[in-house]
Write a protein that holds these residues in place. Structure first.
Motif, short mmCIF file in Angstrom:
data_model
loop_
_atom_site.label_atom_id
_atom_site.label_comp_id
_atom_site.label_asym_id
_atom_site.label_seq_id
_atom_site.Cartn_x
_atom_site.Cartn_y
_atom_site.Cartn_z
N ALA A 450 0.79 -1.29 -0.05
CA ALA A 450 -0.22 -0.09 0.15
C ALA A 450 0.68 1.18 -0.02
O ALA A 450 0.49 2.41 -0.48
CB ALA A 450 -0.88 0.25 1.30
N ASP A 451 2.23 1.18 0.55
CA ASP A 451 2.51 2.24 0.60
C ASP A 451 4.10 2.28 -0.31
O ASP A 451 5.02 2.82 -0.18
CB ASP A 451 3.41 2.61 1.90
CG ASP A 451 4.22 1.53 2.55
OD1 ASP A 451 4.81 1.40 3.61
OD2 ASP A 451 4.44 0.36 1.87
N ALA A 452 3.89 1.48 -1.57
CA ALA A 452 5.05 1.49 -2.56
C ALA A 452 5.14 2.73 -2.90
O ALA A 452 4.33 3.43 -3.68
CB ALA A 452 4.30 0.73 -3.59
N PRO A 453 6.31 3.31 -2.81
CA PRO A 453 6.75 4.74 -3.44
C PRO A 453 6.84 5.11 -4.80
O PRO A 453 7.26 3.95 -5.43
CB PRO A 453 8.17 5.01 -2.74
CG PRO A 453 8.83 3.66 -2.43
CD PRO A 453 7.68 2.66 -2.28
N GLY A 454 6.30 6.17 -5.32
CA GLY A 454 6.83 6.48 -6.59
C GLY A 454 5.84 6.06 -7.83
O GLY A 454 5.52 6.80 -8.63
N ASN A 455 5.53 4.58 -7.82
CA ASN A 455 4.87 4.21 -8.94
C ASN A 455 3.36 4.20 -8.96
O ASN A 455 2.73 4.18 -9.84
CB ASN A 455 5.34 2.61 -9.27
CG ASN A 455 6.63 2.27 -9.87
OD1 ASN A 455 7.20 1.33 -9.25
ND2 ASN A 455 7.15 3.19 -10.66
N SER A 456 2.90 4.35 -7.67
CA SER A 456 1.32 4.16 -7.71
C SER A 456 1.07 4.95 -6.19
O SER A 456 1.75 4.86 -5.42
CB SER A 456 0.77 2.93 -7.86
OG SER A 456 1.10 2.01 -6.66
N TYR A 457 -0.15 5.11 -6.24
CA TYR A 457 -0.87 5.52 -4.69
C TYR A 457 -2.34 5.11 -4.55
O TYR A 457 -2.71 4.50 -5.53
CB TYR A 457 -0.79 6.74 -4.35
CG TYR A 457 -1.99 7.73 -5.20
CD1 TYR A 457 -3.24 8.05 -4.58
CD2 TYR A 457 -1.82 8.17 -6.43
CE1 TYR A 457 -4.17 8.83 -5.16
CE2 TYR A 457 -2.75 8.92 -7.07
CZ TYR A 457 -4.07 9.07 -6.50
OH TYR A 457 -5.12 9.83 -6.95
#
Length: 608
Positions: A450-457
């Motif tokens: 859920a907190d993957a940076p950069g690629n999505s929100y």
């Protein structure tokens, strides 16, 4: 056009059929000594050629397309061998690219010429010959024994469909009432026939079609992984070598492309226009063109299948004003009667051929059904079947306001996210046989937190207070800054963080900073306590071939339009959980490390 040849005319064929029928017990041994071909001049039975279905008499014929182009179409005709020569029967017609004598999509290793066995399961399982139906298979232009250049269900192939329906209706052995049957491409020809509003066409059965041909190669300006390989595959089918004992006329027609290089050139170039509003794709937008059509329609569609996805299905059905029937559920690209290795029905519901024949008997023969079948039989994501008068049934609809956010449109170069539905692109594949989705790797799955940076929100709903079903076709509207692409995914998030992706689509962002597009049709039931997760980001799935911009995309406003159904009012009907559903869930489920605070409701009632 002069159509005289060694192939018998329909009238002569009917007369010869009577002779064959009366003398079947005493056929001379010489007639059985060599492989029997319908091009020899008389109807051929199963006893003479094992490729002919039991109880049928096979002939071949040729007739012109309806556009005045000079294209000549080839047809294989299967008549009930037990009927008198001039007995009139309803006609069930299949028109498509897969009826070559040599094989469906590649050479089948046959040692003698014969009619395609593509729908022998239907002929035998529905007892078509015994019931007194004639079955006709027509090669679209460029395929099998027909001349002309394939055109991806464009105006040319639509002219072929019109010619085939009208030809079948006016034969001396026809009642003038024609039905169509198909799966995949030859289901698409049925949907195309409906929009042509042909008077003799009285019923259509279309299994797993595409509803707008653009969607098979592109998604809102973004090419799919098969955008070039599928046209190549169809040209390969079109140039399949005929069999050695096909007639000279069939062989000459089958080799049409050798002297017409424009067939390959146009096929490779015309299909590559990414603009859905181009003249090329508007001619193939059957969902829009279905407005005001009335032909009785029986369709199937898998909500989670990864080949002919259920995009624009709702629009087509809404625009179609005639009687509708459907089996909709959680399966792959299969037929209503197909079974797996253990004998389980792949759609999970029994009685496909019985229900189809009640449909045909009603609209082609005027026989009132003795059994009342549901208009729509629908399997939801829990594997539960229900009967509905239409699809979708909507108890509530609303627009959910999603959180603003940002992502880098780098195609996952900074961090590879999961690819739930992506399949490696084959060297070339067609609409009938496409690769099936597999499970994501551990690295792919772990990257989708859920907190993957950069690629999505992400944005999350409130937990469902009771069971709630998302149905219909979700649509998203984004206001953005920056140039690039977007991938929107919907997830069913359990209280323990387990999340299953059940819907997705991509788009090239519009230059005017406002982009709206539909996702796939869906029928997904959330259990109490589950949340809807919406993920917005760059495209990392191998299901598409985007060109990342490398820019940071800022989403200043996002709205998700939802249609909701209350499962409490479901009316159960027979059916088991489709086997593919478990494989799909396993391949598309991850565990989120964290789940953000909810920002929009997931509910059945506005007062909920």
């Amino acid at each position: 056009m002069n159509l005289r040849r060694r192939v018998v005319s329909p009238v002569a064929a009917a007369g010869a059929l009577a002779i064959i029928t009366s003398l079947a017990a005493g056929l001379p041994s010489a007639a059985q000594a060599a492989p029997a071909s319908a091009a020899a001049g008389a109807p051929i039975t199963h006893e003479e050629n094992p490729r002919v279905p039991v109880g049928a008499a096979w002939t071949e014929t040729y007739f012109p397309s309806s556009d005045g182009s000079g294209v000549e179409l080839h047809a294989d005709i299967l008549r009930p061998a037990h009927l008198p020569a001039r007995a009139k029967t309803p006609v069930i017609l299949s028109v498509g690219p897969y009826f070559s004598h040599a094989g469906e999509t590649s050479p089948g290793g046959f040692d003698q010429v014969g009619p395609s066995g593509r729908f022998q399961d239907f002929i035998d399982g529905a007892r078509l010959m015994e019931r007194g139906y004639t079955f006709v298979m027509v090669d679209l232009r460029g395929f099998g024994g027909s001349t002309g250049c394939l055109d991806f269900l464009g105006p040319g192939e639509q002219a072929d469909i019109k010619a085939a329906v009208e030809w079948a209706a006016r034969q001396p052995w026809s009642t003038g009432k024609v039905g169509m049957y198909g799966k995949s491409y030859d289901a698409n020809t049925g949907l195309a026939a409906n929009v042509l509003k042909l008077k003799p066409l009285r019923a259509i059965v279309a299994q797993e079609p595409t509803w707008d041909r653009y969607n098979y190669l592109f998604s809102n300006g973004v090419p799919r992984s098969n955008a070039t390989s599928s046209p190549r595959s169809y040209y390969s089918i079109a140039t399949m070598q005929p069999l050695a004992d096909d007639s000279d006329r069939y062989k000459a027609n089958a080799e049409y492309e050798k002297t017409h290089p424009e067939c390959e050139i146009n096929n490779r170039t015309d299909t590559q226009n990414p603009d859905p509003k181009s003249a090329f794709w508007r001619a193939r937008d059957f969902a829009s063109r279905a407005a005001g059509s009335h032909t009785p329609l029986f369709v199937t569609s898998g909500f989670i299948e990864d080949n002919t996805k259920p995009e624009d299905m709702q629009q087509y059905l809404a625009n179609h004003h005639g009687p509708e029937r459907g089996w909709l559920g959680q399966w792959e690209h299969v037929r209503g009667n197909e079974t797996d290795a253990s004998g389980r029905l792949k759609m999970g519901r029994a009685g496909w051929f019985d229900e189809v024949m009640r449909f045909y008997d009603q609209y082609l023969r005027g026989i009132r059904p003795s059994v009342t079948d549901p208009a729509f039989s629908v399997e939801d994501s829990l594997g539960n079947w229900r009967a509905q008068p239409t699809w979708p049934v909507v108890n509530d609809s609303y627009k959910a306001r999603l959180s603003p956010g940002r992502y880098v449109d780098d195609g996952g170069q900074a961090q590879r996210t999961a690819e739930p539905l992506a399949a490696q692109q084959a060297a070339g594949w067609d609409i009938e046989y496409a690769p099936e989705a597999g499970s994501p790797t551990t690295d792919q799955a772990s990257a989708l937190s859920a907190d993957a940076p950069g690629n999505s929100y992400w944005t999350f709903s409130t937990p469902a207070e009771k069971q709630v079903r998302l149905t219909g076709t979700p649509e998203i509207t984004l206001k953005t800054r920056g140039t690039g692409n977007v991938w929107v995914r919907l997830w069913d998030v359990a209280p323990d963080g387990t999340a299953t992706m059940f819907n997705e689509n991509v788009a090239a962002l519009n230059s005017d900073r406002s982009t709206s597009f539909a996702l796939k049709a869906t029928d997904w039931t959330f259990e109490r306590g589950h949340q809807l997760g919406v993920q917005i980001g760059t495209i990392t799935s191998r299901g598409w071939r985007p060109v990342p911009s490398g820019q940071t995309i800022t989403v200043t406003d996002a709205r998700l339009a939802l249609e909701v159904q209350d499962p409490r009012f479901d009316r159960p009907t027979q059916g088991d959980r489709s086997p593919y559903l478990d494989r799909y869930v396993a391949a598309n489920t991850i565990t989120l490390d964290t789940v953000g605070a909810p920002t929009f409701p997931l509910r059945v009632s506005k007062k909920g």
